[in-house]
Design a protein around this motif. Sequence first.
Motif, mmCIF file in Angstrom:
data_model
loop_
_atom_site.group_PDB
_atom_site.id
_atom_site.type_symbol
_atom_site.label_atom_id
_atom_site.label_comp_id
_atom_site.label_asym_id
_atom_site.label_seq_id
_atom_site.Cartn_x
_atom_site.Cartn_y
_atom_site.Cartn_z
ATOM 1 N N VAL A 69 -4.074 -8.913 -6.311
ATOM 2 C CA VAL A 69 -4.228 -7.475 -6.059
ATOM 3 C C VAL A 69 -5.595 -7.174 -5.451
ATOM 4 O O VAL A 69 -5.761 -6.165 -4.751
ATOM 5 C CB VAL A 69 -4.001 -6.665 -7.353
ATOM 6 C CG1 VAL A 69 -4.503 -5.230 -7.205
ATOM 7 C CG2 VAL A 69 -2.524 -6.642 -7.708
ATOM 8 N N GLN A 70 -6.563 -8.048 -5.652
ATOM 9 C CA GLN A 70 -7.887 -7.815 -5.088
ATOM 10 C C GLN A 70 -7.891 -7.827 -3.554
ATOM 11 O O GLN A 70 -8.897 -7.447 -2.940
ATOM 12 C CB GLN A 70 -8.885 -8.833 -5.637
ATOM 13 C CG GLN A 70 -9.201 -8.590 -7.107
ATOM 14 C CD GLN A 70 -10.144 -9.618 -7.705
ATOM 15 O OE1 GLN A 70 -10.289 -10.725 -7.196
ATOM 16 N NE2 GLN A 70 -10.788 -9.258 -8.797
ATOM 17 N N CYS B 204 0.882 -1.162 0.000
ATOM 18 C CA CYS B 204 0.000 0.000 0.000
ATOM 19 C C CYS B 204 0.915 1.206 0.000
ATOM 20 O O CYS B 204 1.523 1.536 1.013
ATOM 21 C CB CYS B 204 -0.907 -0.002 1.226
ATOM 22 S SG CYS B 204 -2.006 -1.427 1.310
ATOM 23 N N TRP C 16 -6.560 -5.679 -2.019
ATOM 24 C CA TRP C 16 -6.683 -4.254 -1.673
ATOM 25 C C TRP C 16 -7.995 -3.994 -0.937
ATOM 26 O O TRP C 16 -8.033 -3.129 -0.039
ATOM 27 C CB TRP C 16 -6.611 -3.354 -2.913
ATOM 28 C CG TRP C 16 -7.857 -3.365 -3.765
ATOM 29 C CD1 TRP C 16 -8.083 -4.079 -4.908
ATOM 30 C CD2 TRP C 16 -9.071 -2.613 -3.531
ATOM 31 N NE1 TRP C 16 -9.337 -3.848 -5.388
ATOM 32 C CE2 TRP C 16 -9.974 -2.949 -4.563
ATOM 33 C CE3 TRP C 16 -9.480 -1.702 -2.557
ATOM 34 C CZ2 TRP C 16 -11.260 -2.404 -4.655
ATOM 35 C CZ3 TRP C 16 -10.765 -1.169 -2.623
ATOM 36 C CH2 TRP C 16 -11.639 -1.510 -3.673
ATOM 37 N N TYR C 17 -9.049 -4.727 -1.295
ATOM 38 C CA TYR C 17 -10.364 -4.417 -0.723
ATOM 39 C C TYR C 17 -10.468 -4.767 0.765
ATOM 40 O O TYR C 17 -10.788 -3.887 1.584
ATOM 41 C CB TYR C 17 -11.465 -5.093 -1.542
ATOM 42 C CG TYR C 17 -12.838 -4.837 -0.979
ATOM 43 C CD1 TYR C 17 -13.348 -3.544 -0.907
ATOM 44 C CD2 TYR C 17 -13.616 -5.877 -0.497
ATOM 45 C CE1 TYR C 17 -14.604 -3.296 -0.361
ATOM 46 C CE2 TYR C 17 -14.877 -5.638 0.041
ATOM 47 C CZ TYR C 17 -15.362 -4.349 0.104
ATOM 48 O OH TYR C 17 -16.593 -4.107 0.654
ATOM 49 N N CYS D 247 -2.779 0.902 -3.557
ATOM 50 C CA CYS D 247 -2.243 -0.463 -3.529
ATOM 51 C C CYS D 247 -1.678 -0.852 -4.889
ATOM 52 O O CYS D 247 -2.265 -0.549 -5.930
ATOM 53 C CB CYS D 247 -3.332 -1.453 -3.136
ATOM 54 S SG CYS D 247 -4.052 -1.130 -1.512
ATOM 55 N N CYS D 248 -0.553 -1.554 -4.882
ATOM 56 C CA CYS D 248 0.062 -1.939 -6.153
ATOM 57 C C CYS D 248 0.833 -3.246 -6.013
ATOM 58 O O CYS D 248 1.205 -3.672 -4.924
ATOM 59 C CB CYS D 248 0.981 -0.834 -6.659
ATOM 60 S SG CYS D 248 2.393 -0.498 -5.584
ATOM 61 N N ASN E 177 -11.702 2.508 -2.857
ATOM 62 C CA ASN E 177 -11.207 1.903 -4.096
ATOM 63 C C ASN E 177 -9.721 1.609 -3.939
ATOM 64 O O ASN E 177 -9.139 1.853 -2.881
ATOM 65 C CB ASN E 177 -11.489 2.809 -5.311
ATOM 66 C CG ASN E 177 -10.886 4.187 -5.160
ATOM 67 O OD1 ASN E 177 -9.704 4.342 -4.831
ATOM 68 N ND2 ASN E 177 -11.694 5.223 -5.393
ATOM 69 N N ARG E 178 -9.114 1.067 -4.980
ATOM 70 C CA ARG E 178 -7.718 0.640 -4.871
ATOM 71 C C ARG E 178 -6.777 1.817 -4.616
ATOM 72 O O ARG E 178 -5.679 1.643 -4.064
ATOM 73 C CB ARG E 178 -7.302 -0.112 -6.137
ATOM 74 C CG ARG E 178 -5.942 -0.800 -6.020
ATOM 75 C CD ARG E 178 -5.762 -1.861 -7.096
ATOM 76 N NE ARG E 178 -5.710 -1.322 -8.416
ATOM 77 C CZ ARG E 178 -4.592 -0.978 -9.066
ATOM 78 N NH1 ARG E 178 -3.414 -1.105 -8.454
ATOM 79 N NH2 ARG E 178 -4.637 -0.514 -10.290
ATOM 80 N N ASP E 179 -7.209 3.020 -4.993
ATOM 81 C CA ASP E 179 -6.372 4.197 -4.785
ATOM 82 C C ASP E 179 -6.535 4.809 -3.400
ATOM 83 O O ASP E 179 -5.816 5.750 -3.053
ATOM 84 C CB ASP E 179 -6.683 5.258 -5.843
ATOM 85 C CG ASP E 179 -6.199 4.843 -7.221
ATOM 86 O OD1 ASP E 179 -5.231 4.071 -7.290
ATOM 87 O OD2 ASP E 179 -6.796 5.279 -8.225
ATOM 88 N N THR F 204 -8.230 -2.399 2.740
ATOM 89 C CA THR F 204 -8.710 -1.023 2.832
ATOM 90 C C THR F 204 -9.877 -0.901 3.797
ATOM 91 O O THR F 204 -9.944 0.046 4.599
ATOM 92 C CB THR F 204 -9.101 -0.502 1.437
ATOM 93 O OG1 THR F 204 -7.976 -0.642 0.549
ATOM 94 C CG2 THR F 204 -9.508 0.959 1.495
#
Length: 443
Positions: free
Chosen positions: A150-151, A36, A153-154, A345-346, A339-341, A157
């Motif tokens: 990558v999912q 993140c 991220w949810y 997250c990357c 959201n991912r931003d 977050t």
Amino acid sequence: MDGDEFNILLATDSYKVSHYRQFPPNVTKVYSYFECRGRGHVSSQAEPHKFTESVFFGLQYTLKKYLCGQVVTREKIQQAKEIYQQHFQQDIFNEDGWNYILEEHEGRLPVRIKAVPEGTVVPLGNVLFTVESTDPKCFWIIGWLETILVQTWYPITVATSSRAQKQLLARYLWRTGGSRALLERQLQDFGYRGVSSQETAAIGGAAHLVNFRGSDTMAGVMLLRRYYGCPMAGHSIPAAEHSTVTAWGREREGAAFRHLLQQFPSGAVSVVLNILGKAFGTMVNEKGYKMLPDCLRIIQGDGIDISSLKRVLDAVENAGWSAANLYFGSGGSLLQKVNRDTLNCCFKCSYAEFDGQGVDVYKQPVTDPSKCSKRGQLSLQKTIDGQLVTVEGGKGDQDTDLLRIVFEDGQLLRDFSLEEIRVNAALREEDFSPDPNPDVILQ
């Protein structure tokens, strides 16, 4: 094969299907990491909230549900081959590569994943997990798995936002008086209907329950029951809604509430009220703030996010009331307004091997230096003063690395319980004190 059965060969961004042809011919290993990166904000009509740390959660769910065991079969390869032929209108699918995994690895993914323990609170900008290939012929599988990994991220977050709201509540309770035990139930998840799918509700609802014990999102409770060994992670109470009261008619509103109390004579009951009235007495607690009688509390469940939560708590404090009088419910803002931003997250490749020789890999965009990626093999270390830092270039001490192998060659090697995760994510002692740095909570 059932057409609705999950197929990992189809669970990637389709542009990645051709990547196995794009690497240099002598690549034998690919190594990537997830972080993140930071600079994340949650927008609000007032001021935005800026996060400084993340709560790692949710990878175990993805591993258990989608990646463990034999996930490649002859039928799945054939299905993917036919669909990609139609999708691309040419033959670019890596059929030989997937057949190799089926035959040489019995359909199990030749991948090693190292991660911090779930529930760990990590400052933004640090590695959370790494992914590497374990078979020289399957280096390409790492990029393929990026999409599904990558999912995470949810849940990260949602767990992060939920914990930040718990920090906020803890500090107002400290200032205005109230037991720490209240925190476990002070923010209820009302987000089930406000999300896009059953799985979103399950993942987001579970992430909130890392920090709190109150939820009306049964999908989250059931996910934690199945994947994190918790028979009952969250609780609720009987609650009215407008329809159950207005159905009695305007002139019988009093009868509606009498009926509700008769139906639920003990325990807590939630009702929708706009005005409390002046019939209830008050007392003053040890810090000089007003308290309602123990049988009466207020719940605010409309429009609650981290910014509005602070505004409500400010107003209550300024009016001389303790935060211990209040409970909150959050729906779409808790589970959907991210959201991912939000945490930026990357997933980036940082290391590769060519004929067995290691090379650090990184990107350094001239237009946005903040998107420079990390280099080499990574570890997460704790400094002498207790801070967590990422060590790049393979220079970290493996004995003290907080990243531990959780998945290898199709097998889950570490199974975290929700109880362990809650301990890892618990608030620190400094959270129960005046704001040491107001910017940490809101700026």
